[in-house]
Design an enzyme around this catalytic site. Structure first.
Site, PDB file in Angstrom:
ATOM      1  N   ASP A 145       0.957  -1.317  -0.113  1.00 55.54           N
ATOM      2  CA  ASP A 145       0.063  -0.013  -0.084  1.00 55.54           C
ATOM      3  C   ASP A 145       0.911   1.202  -0.140  1.00 55.54           C
ATOM      4  O   ASP A 145       1.275   1.872   1.033  1.00 55.54           O
ATOM      5  CB  ASP A 145      -1.036   0.103   1.325  1.00 55.54           C
ATOM      6  CG  ASP A 145      -2.051  -1.186   1.349  1.00 55.54           C
ATOM      7  OD1 ASP A 145      -2.857  -0.894   0.461  1.00 55.54           O
ATOM      8  OD2 ASP A 145      -1.779  -1.977   1.908  1.00 55.54           O
ATOM      9  N   ARG A 153       3.881   2.552   2.804  1.00 51.71           N
ATOM     10  CA  ARG A 153       4.636   1.331   3.513  1.00 51.71           C
ATOM     11  C   ARG A 153       6.488   1.414   3.345  1.00 51.71           C
ATOM     12  O   ARG A 153       6.987   0.875   4.163  1.00 51.71           O
ATOM     13  CB  ARG A 153       4.366   0.177   3.329  1.00 51.71           C
ATOM     14  CG  ARG A 153       2.793  -0.244   3.196  1.00 51.71           C
ATOM     15  CD  ARG A 153       2.159   0.045   4.518  1.00 51.71           C
ATOM     16  NE  ARG A 153       0.670  -0.097   4.345  1.00 51.71           N
ATOM     17  CZ  ARG A 153      -0.165   0.071   5.209  1.00 51.71           C
ATOM     18  NH1 ARG A 153       0.063   0.847   6.175  1.00 51.71           N
ATOM     19  NH2 ARG A 153      -1.495  -0.477   5.183  1.00 51.71           N
ATOM     20  N   ARG A 214      -7.250  10.480   2.165  1.00 53.19           N
ATOM     21  CA  ARG A 214      -6.762   9.470   1.029  1.00 53.19           C
ATOM     22  C   ARG A 214      -7.390   9.364  -0.098  1.00 53.19           C
ATOM     23  O   ARG A 214      -7.070   8.990  -1.335  1.00 53.19           O
ATOM     24  CB  ARG A 214      -6.889   7.873   2.017  1.00 53.19           C
ATOM     25  CG  ARG A 214      -6.219   7.798   2.749  1.00 53.19           C
ATOM     26  CD  ARG A 214      -6.431   6.318   3.775  1.00 53.19           C
ATOM     27  NE  ARG A 214      -6.567   5.331   2.910  1.00 53.19           N
ATOM     28  CZ  ARG A 214      -6.889   3.984   3.283  1.00 53.19           C
ATOM     29  NH1 ARG A 214      -7.899   3.901   4.223  1.00 53.19           N
ATOM     30  NH2 ARG A 214      -6.628   3.090   2.228  1.00 53.19           N
ATOM     31  N   LYS A 244      -9.129   1.309  -5.823  1.00 54.49           N
ATOM     32  CA  LYS A 244     -10.022   0.895  -4.640  1.00 54.49           C
ATOM     33  C   LYS A 244     -10.761   2.216  -4.021  1.00 54.49           C
ATOM     34  O   LYS A 244     -10.603   3.156  -4.060  1.00 54.49           O
ATOM     35  CB  LYS A 244      -8.950   0.444  -3.500  1.00 54.49           C
ATOM     36  CG  LYS A 244      -7.847   1.414  -2.933  1.00 54.49           C
ATOM     37  CD  LYS A 244      -6.744   0.917  -1.960  1.00 54.49           C
ATOM     38  CE  LYS A 244      -5.935   1.779  -1.228  1.00 54.49           C
ATOM     39  NZ  LYS A 244      -4.755   1.057  -0.686  1.00 54.49           N
ATOM     40  N   HIS A 245     -11.821   1.664  -3.332  1.00 50.61           N
ATOM     41  CA  HIS A 245     -12.480   0.352  -2.956  1.00 50.61           C
ATOM     42  C   HIS A 245     -13.589   0.168  -3.370  1.00 50.61           C
ATOM     43  O   HIS A 245     -14.763   0.778  -2.914  1.00 50.61           O
ATOM     44  CB  HIS A 245     -12.472   0.254  -1.298  1.00 50.61           C
ATOM     45  CG  HIS A 245     -11.143   0.725  -0.621  1.00 50.61           C
ATOM     46  ND1 HIS A 245     -10.984   1.967  -0.394  1.00 50.61           N
ATOM     47  CD2 HIS A 245     -10.213  -0.161  -0.200  1.00 50.61           C
ATOM     48  CE1 HIS A 245      -9.754   1.962   0.279  1.00 50.61           C
ATOM     49  NE2 HIS A 245      -9.417   0.729   0.518  1.00 50.61           N
ATOM     50  N   HIS A 257     -12.189  -1.319   8.841  1.00 53.11           N
ATOM     51  CA  HIS A 257     -11.315  -2.447   9.676  1.00 53.11           C
ATOM     52  C   HIS A 257     -11.775  -2.848  11.217  1.00 53.11           C
ATOM     53  O   HIS A 257     -11.413  -4.008  11.425  1.00 53.11           O
ATOM     54  CB  HIS A 257     -10.060  -1.591  10.065  1.00 53.11           C
ATOM     55  CG  HIS A 257      -9.093  -0.940   8.949  1.00 53.11           C
ATOM     56  ND1 HIS A 257      -9.392   0.016   8.017  1.00 53.11           N
ATOM     57  CD2 HIS A 257      -8.141  -1.717   8.182  1.00 53.11           C
ATOM     58  CE1 HIS A 257      -8.515   0.091   7.057  1.00 53.11           C
ATOM     59  NE2 HIS A 257      -7.649  -0.792   7.189  1.00 53.11           N
ATOM     60  N   ASP A 330      -9.778  -6.361  -0.186  1.00 49.30           N
ATOM     61  CA  ASP A 330      -9.063  -5.722   0.887  1.00 49.30           C
ATOM     62  C   ASP A 330      -8.873  -6.828   1.619  1.00 49.30           C
ATOM     63  O   ASP A 330      -9.140  -8.003   1.818  1.00 49.30           O
ATOM     64  CB  ASP A 330     -10.086  -4.583   1.621  1.00 49.30           C
ATOM     65  CG  ASP A 330      -9.293  -3.689   2.054  1.00 49.30           C
ATOM     66  OD1 ASP A 330      -8.056  -3.762   2.254  1.00 49.30           O
ATOM     67  OD2 ASP A 330      -9.826  -2.589   2.372  1.00 49.30           O
TER      68      ASP A 330
END
Length: 610
Positions: A145, A153, A214, A244-245, A257, A330
């Site tokens: 990601d 990351r 984002r 995404k998403h 999440h 995901d």
């Protein structure tokens, strides 16, 4: 032998030609058996031949993309070995590949995969070597990601760009394409060939806890243009982009999440608001699309999350929108997909819905065996698996993984975090900072009149391996620009004592810069800004995440939106404050009034300049 080399010691080396030839022998032999071997990517007939030679267990493995702890494929640190044994039942990435034959591996900073670029390249090479040396071994699709902004990351010294909402404020398709091109080139140099970016969600809910900055913004046309541009940039650099998403996560106040969101849009509203960026991504030739763990009753009234919905993934995405690329879930460890069915049912239902890649299940052994059992018992056909495996192999072939699975350290040196790339990130950031309030033309701040600057505010953890903390980065940047700036971290919820300390420090300064982070009506950050303004010192508020902070800070004489607290965006805000560059960003989302959310305080497209 421990694979612990770093760029600073110069003891990292790409596999020798002999190693490469040995490791790729299995794939080469399989391709040759299907037809003459060429330098060009294998065509479908050869890929189908590869599929036909796989065992059922190997086919199941190709569908999974899994995390694994460690900086090395074969010799991770003991703590990472322990974590792997606990969570996956293997010691290393090499053992993961040997046991489960996974088709992909995802990198995370918290899994210690991404210490620095040379190590990442070595890890990627080690993973490819371990997989290719297996019987009928295949190259691995390595992903991460790397959205930039608050989700990345791979940190410094790689180039880190402004996040999507900042790019939305800049409004430049050329900048979005440049971001994708440079970021893609750097990922590819480190052996990462699939990026879970760009975010194609249209963020129309200011309370959205998981998307927010984002997203490129609230206007589906603007988001569509920037999504398509980033896709072109990434994929032009040989990295698979991932929109995404799907079918859209921009209007929720629940984080998938930790919960199970519901999108209440009508079918008509979905077509107008949520669908356009995904249509644009498909038209741009997007390589992969990631599903959302949320319910959209207007598209499927079964109560299933989109990830497990055949009407949404096959009926709409495949048949209606005509998409035949790779569909990846995901993370299957997220609550949004686990709340209705158990972890053994989720991967089977996702495949039945039309998914190709099963990302990061919480229990790989359980998930892997569930799919295997579903085929053996007839719930899933082997032909269904073959269709997804062929899509994944086509993508691996397109990305050159059959021809050239390894990367060289020279490519890392030539590509990652170069001066030209870092300069490009700074230039893009300079076009994103948005000036929302500037009473009495306080900005740009005069160095002669306001030389001593106190920087206070929130210091959230660095989002993407940037330097941080934000107050320190702002103070350092302002000092470099000719001010004498000092930093005082006051946090996201300053106590009365902390506020009093900041007020006392402000009396010894000529001006104050306050970094705010998601200010609410009852937030102590609001009280901090109000008491700083009451000192009579000019206060510049810099919203370092959501731009909506300005509605809660009516007393601040100057307000900027930076959209993230990464170094590149904070340095840009400092240059705007100092007048080194003019503010050019325009709001990509509306800001509602704090006392009447039905009324717009600042509309999309609003932004001041000097």
């Amino acid at each position: 032998m421990h694979d612990t080399g770093t760029g600073s010691t110069g003891n990292t080396a790409q596999p020798s030609r002999r190693t490469v030839l040995a490791a790729t022998a299995g794939v080469t032999a399989a391709l040759a058996a299907a037809g003459p071997a060429h330098a060009a990517a294998p065509d479908d007939s050869r890929l189908r031949a590869l599929v036909s030679r796989m065992t059922l267990e190997e086919k199941v493995g190709q569908l999974f993309v899994m995390r694994v702890y460690g900086h090395s494929a074969t010799a991770p640190d003991q703590a990472d070995i322990d974590a792997n044994l606990k969570e996956i039942g293997v010691r290393t990435a090499a053992e993961l590949l040997a046991k489960y034959r996974v088709g992909g591996i995802i990198y995370f900073a918290w899994a210690h995969n991404t210490r620095e670029p040379h190590q990442i390249a070595d890890l990627s090479n080690g993973i490819q070597k371990a997989s290719l040396e297996l019987p009928r071994g295949l190259p691995v699709l390595i992903s991460t990601d790397q959205e930039h902004g608050i989700v990345a990351r791979v940190g410094k010294p790689a180039t880190l760009f402004p996040g999507a909402m900042a790019v939305g404020a800049g409004g430049s398709r050329s900048d979005a394409r440049t971001l994708g091109r440079i970021a893609g080139a750097e990922l590819r140099a480190m052996g990462i060939r699939q990026d879970y970016s760009p975010v194609a969600d249209v963020n129309v809910n200011p309370a959205n806890p998981v998307i927010g900055v984002r997203s490129f913004g609230a206007d589906p046309r603007a988001v569509s243009a920037l999504v398509a541009a980033e896709v072109a940039g990434y994929q032009g650099s040989g990295v698979a982009a991932t929109a995404k998403h799907f079918p859209g996560h921009g209007d929720t106040n629940v984080d998938s999440h930790t919960g199970f969101p519901t999108i209440t849009h009508s079918r008509e509203l979905w077509e107008k608001l949520d669908a356009p960026p995904f249509r644009a991504a498909i038209a741009a030739g997007i390589d992969s699309i990631m599903t959302a763990h949320l319910m959209v009753p207007a598209l499927d009234d079964s109560g299933d999350p989109a990830t497990l919905s055949r009407p949404i993934l096959t009926g709409i995405l495949r048949e209606r929108l005509g998409y035949d690329g790779v569909v990846v879930t995901d993370s299957l460890g997220m609550e949004g997909v686990r709340s209705k069915y158990g972890d053994a049912r989720v991967p089977v239902l996702a495949l039945k819905a039309g998914v190709d890649q099963l990302l990061n299940p919480p229990d790989l052994d359980l998930a892997w065996n569930a799919v295997l059992t579903a085929v053996r018992e007839g719930e899933l056909t082997e032909a269904r698996l073959d269709a997804s495996i062929l899509r994944v192999l086509r993508l691996k072939s397109k990305l050159g993984l059959f021809r050239s699975p390894y990367v060289g350290q020279g490519g890392v040196d030539r590509t990652v975090g170069t001066r030209a790339h870092l300069a490009a990130a700074d230039r893009i950031a300079e076009r994103t900072t948005t000036l929302l309030v500037n009473e009495g033309r306080l900005l740009p701040l005069s160095r002669r009149r306001y030389r001593r600057v106190l920087v206070v505010g929130a210091d959230p953890a660095s989002p993407s391996g940037t330097t941080g903390p934000p107050t320190g980065v702002l103070a350092g940047a302002l000092t470099e620009l000719g001010f004498t700036a000092t930093a005082l971290s006051t946090g996201t919820a300053p106590s009365a004592a902390t506020i009093a300390k900041a007020v006392a420090a402000a009396r010894d300064a000529d001006a104050v810069v306050a970094a705010t982070y998601n200010v609410t009506a009852g937030s102590a950050q609001k009280a901090l800004v109000e008491q700083l303004v009451a000192t009579g010192r000019p206060v510049v508020a810099v919203a370092i995440r959501n731009p909506y902070d300005v509605a809660q800070l009516p007393s601040a004489p100057a307000c900027l939106a930076a959209y993230s607290w990464t170094d590149v965006e904070l340095r840009s805000a400092a240059r705007v404050i100092a007048g080194r560059v003019k503010p050019r960003g325009k709001l990509p989302v509306p800001v509602q009034r704090a006392d009447d959310p039905e009324q717009v305080l600042y509309p999309v497209g609003y932004g001041l300049s000097y």
